[in-house]
Design a protein around this motif. Sequence first.
Motif, mmCIF file in Angstrom:
data_model
loop_
_atom_site.group_PDB
_atom_site.id
_atom_site.type_symbol
_atom_site.label_atom_id
_atom_site.label_comp_id
_atom_site.label_asym_id
_atom_site.label_seq_id
_atom_site.Cartn_x
_atom_site.Cartn_y
_atom_site.Cartn_z
ATOM 1 N N SER A 1 0.858 -1.193 0.000
ATOM 2 C CA SER A 1 0.000 0.000 0.000
ATOM 3 C C SER A 1 0.884 1.230 0.000
ATOM 4 N N ALA A 2 0.504 2.197 -0.791
ATOM 5 C CA ALA A 2 1.257 3.446 -0.902
ATOM 6 C C ALA A 2 0.584 4.499 -0.054
ATOM 7 N N ALA A 3 1.365 5.188 0.763
ATOM 8 C CA ALA A 3 0.808 6.229 1.619
ATOM 9 C C ALA A 3 0.528 7.501 0.845
ATOM 10 N N GLU A 4 1.305 7.753 -0.186
ATOM 11 C CA GLU A 4 1.145 8.961 -0.972
ATOM 12 C C GLU A 4 1.047 8.596 -2.452
ATOM 13 N N SER A 5 0.503 9.543 -3.183
ATOM 14 C CA SER A 5 0.369 9.354 -4.620
ATOM 15 C C SER A 5 1.644 9.831 -5.307
ATOM 16 N N ALA A 6 2.247 8.937 -6.063
ATOM 17 C CA ALA A 6 3.466 9.312 -6.786
ATOM 18 C C ALA A 6 3.157 10.270 -7.933
ATOM 19 N N LEU A 7 1.958 10.160 -8.479
ATOM 20 C CA LEU A 7 1.581 11.049 -9.579
ATOM 21 C C LEU A 7 1.439 12.494 -9.108
ATOM 22 N N ILE A 8 0.870 12.683 -7.904
ATOM 23 C CA ILE A 8 0.705 14.049 -7.389
ATOM 24 C C ILE A 8 2.071 14.675 -7.112
ATOM 25 N N ARG A 9 2.957 13.892 -6.518
ATOM 26 C CA ARG A 9 4.299 14.428 -6.270
ATOM 27 C C ARG A 9 5.012 14.754 -7.593
ATOM 28 N N HIS A 10 4.836 13.895 -8.573
ATOM 29 C CA HIS A 10 5.434 14.160 -9.875
ATOM 30 C C HIS A 10 4.814 15.403 -10.522
ATOM 31 N N VAL B 1 -7.251 23.719 -5.239
ATOM 32 C CA VAL B 1 -7.701 24.307 -3.972
ATOM 33 C C VAL B 1 -8.709 23.399 -3.287
ATOM 34 N N HIS B 2 -9.629 22.858 -4.051
ATOM 35 C CA HIS B 2 -10.667 22.016 -3.456
ATOM 36 C C HIS B 2 -10.085 20.729 -2.884
ATOM 37 N N ASN B 3 -9.239 20.056 -3.665
ATOM 38 C CA ASN B 3 -8.685 18.781 -3.194
ATOM 39 C C ASN B 3 -7.700 18.969 -2.053
ATOM 40 N N SER B 4 -7.063 20.141 -1.970
ATOM 41 C CA SER B 4 -6.177 20.387 -0.828
ATOM 42 C C SER B 4 -6.957 20.570 0.459
ATOM 43 N N ASP B 5 -8.197 21.000 0.366
ATOM 44 C CA ASP B 5 -9.023 21.203 1.562
ATOM 45 C C ASP B 5 -9.871 19.984 1.900
ATOM 46 N N LYS B 6 -10.511 19.380 0.892
ATOM 47 C CA LYS B 6 -11.489 18.330 1.165
ATOM 48 C C LYS B 6 -11.203 17.025 0.433
ATOM 49 N N GLY B 7 -10.208 16.959 -0.401
ATOM 50 C CA GLY B 7 -9.942 15.759 -1.164
ATOM 51 C C GLY B 7 -9.266 14.679 -0.361
ATOM 52 N N PRO B 8 -9.242 13.466 -0.895
ATOM 53 C CA PRO B 8 -8.583 12.361 -0.177
ATOM 54 C C PRO B 8 -7.078 12.532 -0.074
ATOM 55 N N ASN B 9 -6.499 13.328 -0.964
ATOM 56 C CA ASN B 9 -5.052 13.578 -0.930
ATOM 57 C C ASN B 9 -4.734 14.975 -0.400
ATOM 58 N N GLY B 10 -5.644 15.517 0.431
ATOM 59 C CA GLY B 10 -5.461 16.873 0.945
ATOM 60 C C GLY B 10 -4.175 17.082 1.725
ATOM 61 N N PRO B 11 -3.863 16.239 2.679
ATOM 62 C CA PRO B 11 -2.607 16.453 3.431
ATOM 63 C C PRO B 11 -1.364 16.430 2.541
ATOM 64 N N GLN B 12 -1.343 15.519 1.568
ATOM 65 C CA GLN B 12 -0.185 15.456 0.690
ATOM 66 C C GLN B 12 -0.074 16.730 -0.167
ATOM 67 N N ILE B 13 -1.209 17.227 -0.686
ATOM 68 C CA ILE B 13 -1.176 18.435 -1.510
ATOM 69 C C ILE B 13 -0.741 19.635 -0.683
ATOM 70 N N GLN B 14 -1.257 19.751 0.539
ATOM 71 C CA GLN B 14 -0.854 20.863 1.400
ATOM 72 C C GLN B 14 0.634 20.785 1.733
ATOM 73 N N GLY B 15 1.111 19.555 1.960
ATOM 74 C CA GLY B 15 2.534 19.406 2.254
ATOM 75 C C GLY B 15 3.412 19.769 1.065
ATOM 76 N N LEU B 16 2.995 19.418 -0.136
ATOM 77 C CA LEU B 16 3.772 19.753 -1.327
ATOM 78 C C LEU B 16 3.766 21.258 -1.595
ATOM 79 N N ILE B 17 2.643 21.912 -1.305
ATOM 80 C CA ILE B 17 2.592 23.370 -1.485
ATOM 81 C C ILE B 17 3.493 24.056 -0.466
ATOM 82 N N SER B 18 3.508 23.529 0.758
ATOM 83 C CA SER B 18 4.370 24.137 1.791
ATOM 84 C C SER B 18 5.860 23.932 1.492
ATOM 85 N N GLU B 19 6.175 22.909 0.706
ATOM 86 C CA GLU B 19 7.567 22.652 0.358
ATOM 87 C C GLU B 19 8.059 23.506 -0.809
#
Length: 822
Positions: free
Chosen positions: A416-425, A468-486
């Motif tokens: 199981s993958a904790a994060e989406s590799a496509l979003i990080r890419h 914006v929507h998926n960073s707040d309410k999407g299933p990958n919200g924490p990962q998106i917020q973390g990537l934006i903060s980086e």
Amino acid sequence: MFWKFDLHTTSHIDTLLEKEDVTLTEVMDEDDVLQECKAQNHKLVDFLLRAQCMEDLVTFITQEPNADVEEKVKYKYPNISCELLTSDVSQINDRLGEDEMLLMKLYGFLKNDPPLNPLLASFFSKVLSILIGRKPEQIVNFLRKRDDFVDLMIKHIGTSAIMDLLLRMLTCIEPQQLRHDVLNWLNEEKVIQRLVDMVQPSQDEDRHSNASQSLCEIIRLSRDQMFQVQGCSEPDPLLATLEKQETVEQLLSNIFEKDKNESAIVSVIQILLTLFETRRPAFEGHMECPPGMSHPSFSVNHSILEAVRPRLKDFHQLLLEPPKKNVLKTTWGVLDPPVGNTRLNVVRLVASLLQCNTHSIIAELINLNTLGVILDMYFKYIWNNFLHIQVEICTAMILAMPPAPAEPQPDGEQGSAAESALIRHLFQACQLIQRIVDAWRSNEKEQSEGGRRRGYMGHLTRIANSIVHNSDKGPNGPQIQGLISELPTEDRENWEAFISGQLADTNKRNTVDLVNTHHIHSSSDDEVDFKDGGFHQDSSLQQAFSDYQMQQMTSNFIEQFGFNDEEFADQDDVVDIPFDRISDINFSLNTNESANIALFEARCKEKIQQFEDAGSDEEDIWNEKDVTFAPEAQRRPRSSGSTDSEESTDSEEEDSKRDPFEPCNPGSDDRMEVDTAAPPEAAWNSSPAAAVPGTETGWADFSSFSPVCPKDPLRCNSPVAMETSVETIDPLGVNAPMRPDECDGWLGADVAPPSSSSSTDCGRAVAADESSCLEQRSITETVINGSMKETVSLTVDAKTETAVFKRSAFQAHTHTHNHYIF
């Protein structure tokens, strides 16, 4: 109506068929031959069932007409023959389906060299299709005996009518067992492999398109049949052959191991996209995946993915080096090279592969940086919205899709993958955030310099909103917020300023109501402008009215639509007026608004007060008023000649303008004038000195009047003389000679004494004897003017010292009386 007289034309076919030497072409020349055949005219059907006629009909649809025939009538008889054979007459179907000689003649059309005549091919396909539907067992048995049937079908697959016939064999056979036998027979004949071989660069474009469409329809029809027949345990043999790994590999090798051909590439991609349509995505056709909606279960045969994965690098290369395209000049510039159909379909294929959410496919796409190439195309081709919407679908799926499951571990457990590799890419390698901000700034700068707004800005807005929507309410919200903060500080600040500034303003503009009714103003002066008076726009009232309108549309709208005959009748004549709609009105209002109620009542009082003030100065026309007699001195001079005629004419005009139902007004000039020789003081006891004690005052005293004869007769132009009933030429005796004995006792008025004859017909009251004349005298005058009849009478009673004036007006069916006592 015309049908009451039996004016319909009779068919000439019955008369024509009575001839012994009538030919088929003569019958086919009749205009109503098709209608009579479908109506199963016995004489016509029996004539068509003749062996020679049936053979000629089949010949017309299978053989080329003579070249010397005029073009507009060249295919007349083939067309009529096809319509007669497909008119769904059971006798014709039986004869054609059971006569093997006719079937062989029909089947011989497939043995012609390609390309087939498309019009004759459509006639052949239509006739054979209706036979397959009406006589499936006979036709299937006949075709299975022909060893070259599948070869001939594949040979002519470039003709669309032959492709339709092949699909008809899969859809028009109703018995389930017979259909399954047909599928097995076609699978044994390797119809799938033969169709796959048609999709290669060596074949023409028509074969590519029809072969690809045939394979796509076979996939869809087979899957639909599997969903409908749940109890069927046997899989579809044609679908199973298509989903095999070697079949898909053969398709891909046809386009990659040979010369690049755009038609072949696009056809193969269409087949792959259909194979990936096991479950259509719920958001296909929309701009993005609806927020909060999970992706549907999407299972694709693993063998298909295994066949596609090694060819991903070839598809990626097609994005970089598509088939050669000519330079395309457009209204805004030159495209060198244009996007092309090949690259657009490759992007669609990538979107379908992303939806599969398979770890091996996603890893290969990341290694190739296929998403980066697609984004480069997005920002390069600013006016290709077909490309923009596919890129938006890709980004929406990546942001909302859960992480892909990892490959199975050696111990057999699923990783199981904790994060989406496509979003990080997407955020790091593709730098989606930075490219969105830079493209927005570039567009604003270009617009400020007088340029146009770029064509991808609408899709770019939706991509930014999806982030914006998926960073707040999407299933990958924490990962998106973390990537934006980086992100680097400058990029992060630019993004935060963008979403709070330009993006927020754009969303606000896009959500403005298209229709605003607050500024609609009525031109009526009588309406109260409640908006200016301080009423605020209450949304509850608007919502209640909207609910009321919608409620009218929901209850039996279809049955109540239109007009009822009773709606055009008088309401008094309709005894059963429905009141059901009144009971349907149901909406509540907030009445606890004392300020609004007080303001409304104040406005209403102002309006009512205006009417009361305006009507207070007017005189009530219904109040009783006294009738004033003009004295002798105020009488208008009456003399003969033109002067008297002009005055009387003016008086007649004024009388005609006056309302006949309006009572006499003492204050007006239109007063009744009574000429008397006695002075006014002698007639009226109005002064206190003249009053006799013990008697009532205010009554007229006629004892001082002396009987005198009028010195001047009535004027000759009196309305009585001009407009009197035709029965009496001189009803009032105006022109009659006067005798002294007839003048005694009459009042000194401008009225001649009536004659003794025809007193009743003329409406005049005449005293019975001399004694009664002294006690009571009356004067009656009748004037007829068109539809108006007016009678004026004055009765004087010397005994009671009273005078009664009566005026009656008749018009049409109305009748009014005005009585005055003085």
